[in-house]
Design a protein around this motif. Sequence first.
Motif, PDB file in Angstrom:
ATOM      1  N   ASP A  76       0.877  -1.229  -0.015  1.00 49.80           N
ATOM      2  CA  ASP A  76       0.020  -0.106  -0.156  1.00 49.80           C
ATOM      3  C   ASP A  76       0.972   1.226   0.070  1.00 49.80           C
ATOM      4  O   ASP A  76       0.458   2.387   0.158  1.00 49.80           O
ATOM      5  CB  ASP A  76      -0.849   0.010   1.104  1.00 49.80           C
ATOM      6  N   HIS A 116      -7.580  -0.642   3.648  1.00 49.28           N
ATOM      7  CA  HIS A 116      -8.021  -2.174   4.230  1.00 49.28           C
ATOM      8  C   HIS A 116      -7.822  -2.194   5.419  1.00 49.28           C
ATOM      9  O   HIS A 116      -6.783  -1.808   5.795  1.00 49.28           O
ATOM     10  CB  HIS A 116      -7.393  -3.248   3.254  1.00 49.28           C
ATOM     11  N   THR A 168      -1.970  -1.830  -3.533  1.00 45.73           N
ATOM     12  CA  THR A 168      -3.653  -2.105  -3.121  1.00 45.73           C
ATOM     13  C   THR A 168      -3.924  -0.881  -2.388  1.00 45.73           C
ATOM     14  O   THR A 168      -3.094  -0.109  -2.085  1.00 45.73           O
ATOM     15  CB  THR A 168      -3.684  -3.308  -2.495  1.00 45.73           C
ATOM     16  N   ARG A 169      -5.227  -0.720  -2.207  1.00 47.15           N
ATOM     17  CA  ARG A 169      -5.732   0.412  -1.370  1.00 47.15           C
ATOM     18  C   ARG A 169      -4.945   0.574   0.057  1.00 47.15           C
ATOM     19  O   ARG A 169      -4.830  -0.445   0.577  1.00 47.15           O
ATOM     20  CB  ARG A 169      -7.342   0.392  -1.155  1.00 47.15           C
ATOM     21  N   GLU A 197     -13.460 -15.548  -1.765  1.00 51.11           N
ATOM     22  CA  GLU A 197     -14.481 -14.599  -2.522  1.00 51.11           C
ATOM     23  C   GLU A 197     -15.792 -14.777  -1.606  1.00 51.11           C
ATOM     24  O   GLU A 197     -16.328 -13.537  -1.305  1.00 51.11           O
ATOM     25  CB  GLU A 197     -14.915 -15.109  -3.898  1.00 51.11           C
ATOM     26  N   GLU A 257      -8.251  -8.145  -3.080  1.00 45.42           N
ATOM     27  CA  GLU A 257      -7.808  -7.156  -4.128  1.00 45.42           C
ATOM     28  C   GLU A 257      -6.796  -7.543  -5.050  1.00 45.42           C
ATOM     29  O   GLU A 257      -6.820  -7.289  -6.375  1.00 45.42           O
ATOM     30  CB  GLU A 257      -7.589  -5.845  -3.494  1.00 45.42           C
ATOM     31  N   ASP A 297      -8.872  -8.892   2.975  1.00 42.92           N
ATOM     32  CA  ASP A 297      -9.362  -7.641   2.124  1.00 42.92           C
ATOM     33  C   ASP A 297      -8.357  -7.400   0.985  1.00 42.92           C
ATOM     34  O   ASP A 297      -8.488  -7.356  -0.142  1.00 42.92           O
ATOM     35  CB  ASP A 297      -9.989  -6.710   2.651  1.00 42.92           C
ATOM     36  N   ARG A 298      -7.154  -7.170   1.632  1.00 41.70           N
ATOM     37  CA  ARG A 298      -6.064  -6.740   0.773  1.00 41.70           C
ATOM     38  C   ARG A 298      -5.708  -7.911  -0.243  1.00 41.70           C
ATOM     39  O   ARG A 298      -5.416  -7.631  -1.338  1.00 41.70           O
ATOM     40  CB  ARG A 298      -4.760  -6.381   1.465  1.00 41.70           C
ATOM     41  N   GLN A 331      -7.750 -10.346  -7.520  1.00 38.10           N
ATOM     42  CA  GLN A 331      -8.558  -9.851  -8.610  1.00 38.10           C
ATOM     43  C   GLN A 331      -7.527  -9.252  -9.662  1.00 38.10           C
ATOM     44  O   GLN A 331      -7.759  -9.353 -10.903  1.00 38.10           O
ATOM     45  CB  GLN A 331      -9.806  -8.939  -8.086  1.00 38.10           C
ATOM     46  N   LYS A 332      -6.271  -8.596  -9.195  1.00 33.16           N
ATOM     47  CA  LYS A 332      -5.861  -7.809 -10.153  1.00 33.16           C
ATOM     48  C   LYS A 332      -4.628  -8.842 -10.907  1.00 33.16           C
ATOM     49  O   LYS A 332      -4.539  -8.669 -12.099  1.00 33.16           O
ATOM     50  CB  LYS A 332      -4.820  -6.646  -9.509  1.00 33.16           C
TER      51      LYS A 332
END
Length: 251
Positions: free
Chosen positions: A56, A78, A74-75, A193, A87, A83-84, A90-91
């Motif tokens: 991050d 989180h 990542t964001r 998921e 993400e 959650d991290r 998915q990327k």
Amino acid sequence: MKNSAFERTLVLIPARMASIRLPGKPLADINGLPMIVQVARRAQEAQVGRIIVAVDHQDVFDAVTNAGFEATMTRADHQVGSDRIFEALQKADPEGKVDIVINVQGDLPTVEPEVVRASLRPLENPTTDIATLTTEITDEHEKTNPNIVKIVGSPISDTRLRALYFTRATAPYGPGPLYHHIGLYTFRRAALERYVSLERSTLEKRESLEQLRALEAGMRIDAEIVDSVPLGVDTPADLEKARAILAGRIS
């Protein structure tokens, strides 16, 4: 040529810069390398799948990629590592080719490669959604220490428990072993998921243990029993221990 299991497995290492007790933790020097790079090396030694560090902060991204490892930004907001890593998954794999995700915490620079491999074994059972690790508590003080998370489980073999509950209390009651939960998780992709789609659960909030969210939703977690707890680096004293351990390993 890599085997199909290797290709379908992704090791994700979440790295979060904000740490109250050890500011800038991912970049803390351990014998000439940032801690997050040492963790990536341990994961590489396990030889179980592709490795990506979910970061991050640009400085951590640069440290990881300069060391020859893959990183993804990542964001920063989180709240939990799961959650991290979702993400990052998915990327890294938008086409859904990855079946298994191993979440290796970014503060485990001395984790043994065999411990990482052990986290895969409970998924030999097709009904297991999430795999994790545990070890028997031998220190009497740890049995009553609320900072030591205990797993209450039903033995399903000499080396494995089916998790029934996780708690900071001393449990279960009565004679017999108590088990220290080790927070390294291996998810089936579908389980991850589902897990991140769930709201925080009642017991999760009460115990401050996010794995209870999965149990309350009826998901199955099995824990492989290993010999010892990997050192988690949370304080300057832990950092010195990690340096000593890895110095001894190298020498």
